[in-house]
Design a protein around this motif. Structure first.
Motif, PDB file in Angstrom:
ATOM      1  N   ASP A   1      39.354  29.303  39.740  1.00 47.65           N
ATOM      2  CA  ASP A   1      40.482  28.789  38.963  1.00 47.65           C
ATOM      3  C   ASP A   1      41.329  27.948  39.914  1.00 47.65           C
ATOM      4  N   GLU A   2      42.550  27.645  39.507  1.00 41.26           N
ATOM      5  CA  GLU A   2      43.452  26.901  40.385  1.00 41.26           C
ATOM      6  C   GLU A   2      43.579  27.617  41.728  1.00 41.26           C
ATOM      7  N   ILE A   3      43.783  28.933  41.674  1.00 41.19           N
ATOM      8  CA  ILE A   3      43.687  29.793  42.852  1.00 41.19           C
ATOM      9  C   ILE A   3      42.551  30.762  42.551  1.00 41.19           C
ATOM     10  N   ASN A   4      41.472  30.693  43.327  1.00 42.54           N
ATOM     11  CA  ASN A   4      40.331  31.583  43.103  1.00 42.54           C
ATOM     12  C   ASN A   4      40.766  33.025  43.341  1.00 42.54           C
ATOM     13  N   TYR A   5      40.157  33.939  42.582  1.00 42.11           N
ATOM     14  CA  TYR A   5      40.487  35.345  42.778  1.00 42.11           C
ATOM     15  C   TYR A   5      39.318  36.232  42.379  1.00 42.11           C
ATOM     16  N   TRP A   6      39.349  37.449  42.935  1.00 40.93           N
ATOM     17  CA  TRP A   6      38.403  38.484  42.544  1.00 40.93           C
ATOM     18  C   TRP A   6      39.036  39.268  41.414  1.00 40.93           C
ATOM     19  N   SER A   7      38.334  39.374  40.313  1.00 46.80           N
ATOM     20  CA  SER A   7      38.757  40.222  39.216  1.00 46.80           C
ATOM     21  C   SER A   7      38.048  41.560  39.407  1.00 46.80           C
ATOM     22  N   ILE A   8      38.800  42.646  39.320  1.00 47.38           N
ATOM     23  CA  ILE A   8      38.249  43.978  39.562  1.00 47.38           C
ATOM     24  C   ILE A   8      38.471  44.830  38.316  1.00 47.38           C
ATOM     25  N   LEU A   9      37.394  45.271  37.701  1.00 44.60           N
ATOM     26  CA  LEU A   9      37.452  46.174  36.552  1.00 44.60           C
ATOM     27  C   LEU A   9      37.220  47.583  37.089  1.00 44.60           C
ATOM     28  N   ILE A  10      38.198  48.452  36.895  1.00 54.63           N
ATOM     29  CA  ILE A  10      38.143  49.805  37.446  1.00 54.63           C
ATOM     30  C   ILE A  10      38.150  50.813  36.313  1.00 54.63           C
ATOM     31  N   CYS A  11      37.200  51.710  36.323  1.00 53.91           N
ATOM     32  CA  CYS A  11      37.224  52.885  35.444  1.00 53.91           C
ATOM     33  C   CYS A  11      37.713  54.029  36.318  1.00 53.91           C
ATOM     34  N   TYR A  12      38.754  54.728  35.874  1.00 56.04           N
ATOM     35  CA  TYR A  12      39.368  55.738  36.723  1.00 56.04           C
ATOM     36  C   TYR A  12      39.892  56.905  35.899  1.00 56.04           C
TER      37      TYR A  12
END
Length: 146
Positions: free
Chosen positions: A41-52
């Motif tokens: 994206d404009e600023i790249n990022y890691w998306s983290i999906l957490i099951c907790y």
């Protein structure tokens, strides 16, 4: 089981702060599974999906925990509102949602405990060392001026 999505922006300006926020989050919950995806994206990022799930066992009895505003006295509500104003400024400064800086429950617990030192701040449930290093002195200043 609960689900949460977090992100770590890949930018010198935000990465360390985002990583600290994710690590603080992990310290409060038991992670069951996790998936990551790089988002460009404009600023790249890691998306983290957490099951907790909530950590099992009783919370540390020395730690201050407040769950709702109704538990606060009038004096504590004044402090809580000043902490919320401070948090809003920080969120704007760092371009983050306010809950990433501190959750409302953390601010309510700080208002109840009224820590005078960084060591006292460690006795507030859910506040890790990285948050204390980053914001501890400012929180103490807000409390001194409340």
């Amino acid at each position: 089981m609960k689900v949460k999505v977090l992100k770590i922006r890949i930018s010198n300006q935000f990465q360390k702060m985002d990583e600290d926020s994710v690590n603080d989050y992990f310290s409060n919950f038991e992670v069951i599974s996790m998936e990551t995806k790089l988002i460009e994206d404009e600023i790249n990022y890691w998306s983290i999906l957490i099951c907790y799930r909530e950590k099992s066992g009783k919370p540390n009895s020395n730690k201050t925990i407040v769950h709702s505003e109704e538990e606060l006295t009038q004096e504590e509500m004044i402090i809580y509102n000043k902490l919320k104003s401070w948090r809003a400024e920080k969120a704007k400064q760092y371009q983050l949602p306010p809950y990433i800086i501190f959750h409302n429950t953390h601010l309510m617990s700080i208002a109840r405990h009224k820590p005078c030192t960084l060591e006292d701040l460690e006795n507030v449930n859910g506040i890790g060392k990285s948050k204390i290093e980053k914001f501890g002195i400012e929180i103490i200043e807000v409390l001194e001026n409340a």
